[in-house]
Design an enzyme around this catalytic site. Sequence first.
Site, mmCIF file in Angstrom:
data_model
loop_
_atom_site.group_PDB
_atom_site.id
_atom_site.type_symbol
_atom_site.label_atom_id
_atom_site.label_comp_id
_atom_site.label_asym_id
_atom_site.label_seq_id
_atom_site.Cartn_x
_atom_site.Cartn_y
_atom_site.Cartn_z
ATOM 1 N N GLU A 1 0.598 3.836 2.019
ATOM 2 C CA GLU A 1 1.266 4.543 2.920
ATOM 3 C C GLU A 1 2.391 3.552 3.769
ATOM 4 O O GLU A 1 3.374 4.044 4.278
ATOM 5 C CB GLU A 1 0.077 4.118 4.180
ATOM 6 C CG GLU A 1 -1.109 5.124 3.766
ATOM 7 C CD GLU A 1 -2.092 4.387 2.977
ATOM 8 O OE1 GLU A 1 -3.435 4.948 2.787
ATOM 9 O OE2 GLU A 1 -1.946 3.296 2.319
ATOM 10 N N CYS B 1 -2.378 -0.242 7.455
ATOM 11 C CA CYS B 1 -1.627 0.805 7.203
ATOM 12 C C CYS B 1 -1.639 1.715 8.722
ATOM 13 O O CYS B 1 -0.592 2.427 9.183
ATOM 14 C CB CYS B 1 -1.990 1.611 6.060
ATOM 15 S SG CYS B 1 -1.695 0.934 4.650
ATOM 16 N N CYS C 1 -5.960 1.873 5.559
ATOM 17 C CA CYS C 1 -6.548 0.763 5.929
ATOM 18 C C CYS C 1 -6.323 0.515 7.389
ATOM 19 O O CYS C 1 -5.596 1.254 7.885
ATOM 20 C CB CYS C 1 -6.569 -0.261 4.963
ATOM 21 S SG CYS C 1 -4.875 -1.049 4.838
ATOM 22 N N HIS D 1 0.761 -1.196 -0.030
ATOM 23 C CA HIS D 1 -0.113 -0.099 -0.022
ATOM 24 C C HIS D 1 0.826 1.209 0.119
ATOM 25 O O HIS D 1 2.137 1.208 0.506
ATOM 26 C CB HIS D 1 -0.819 0.184 1.262
ATOM 27 C CG HIS D 1 -2.002 -1.151 1.179
ATOM 28 N ND1 HIS D 1 -3.130 -1.213 2.076
ATOM 29 C CD2 HIS D 1 -1.926 -2.256 0.698
ATOM 30 C CE1 HIS D 1 -3.586 -2.054 1.777
ATOM 31 N NE2 HIS D 1 -2.947 -2.720 0.904
#
Length: 145
Positions: free
Chosen positions: A46, A77, A74, A44
């Site tokens: 992040e 993260c 999410c 991801h």
Amino acid sequence: MAVKQAKKSAKQGGFPAGAIVVKERKVISSGVSLGNKFNDPTGHAEISAMRNACKELRTTDLTGATLYASLQPCLMCFSVAYWAGIKRIVFGCKKTDEMVQKDYYEGKADLYEINKKNSRQIDLVYITDFEKESLELIKQWEKNA
């Protein structure tokens, strides 16, 4: 800058999410969401930005840093931000029920409620200015996917 990273992510074949890490008023790193491209469930934006920041600073401690994200992080993260010592997460688009239904999120977990129960709270800041643009990036990505 996080939205620019989201555009970059989509151009590279990833999901349209972007992030940057700022510490002491300096951009330390950026990240894009290429997990689907590289078969990496942790890929991801992040996570990428925090990994890059840790490499740049040669530490796992990002205490005092701010994570800027094009989309609401999410749960994964958010948890990594907690363990890294991130003090604030600023995001430009909240997750929607539609995003959850499309499996862009793990579910309807409420980060604000989870944050309240943690030993240390992260300052969660939602800035609406970039929501429309971020949602449009997702729609464009969906058309091209």
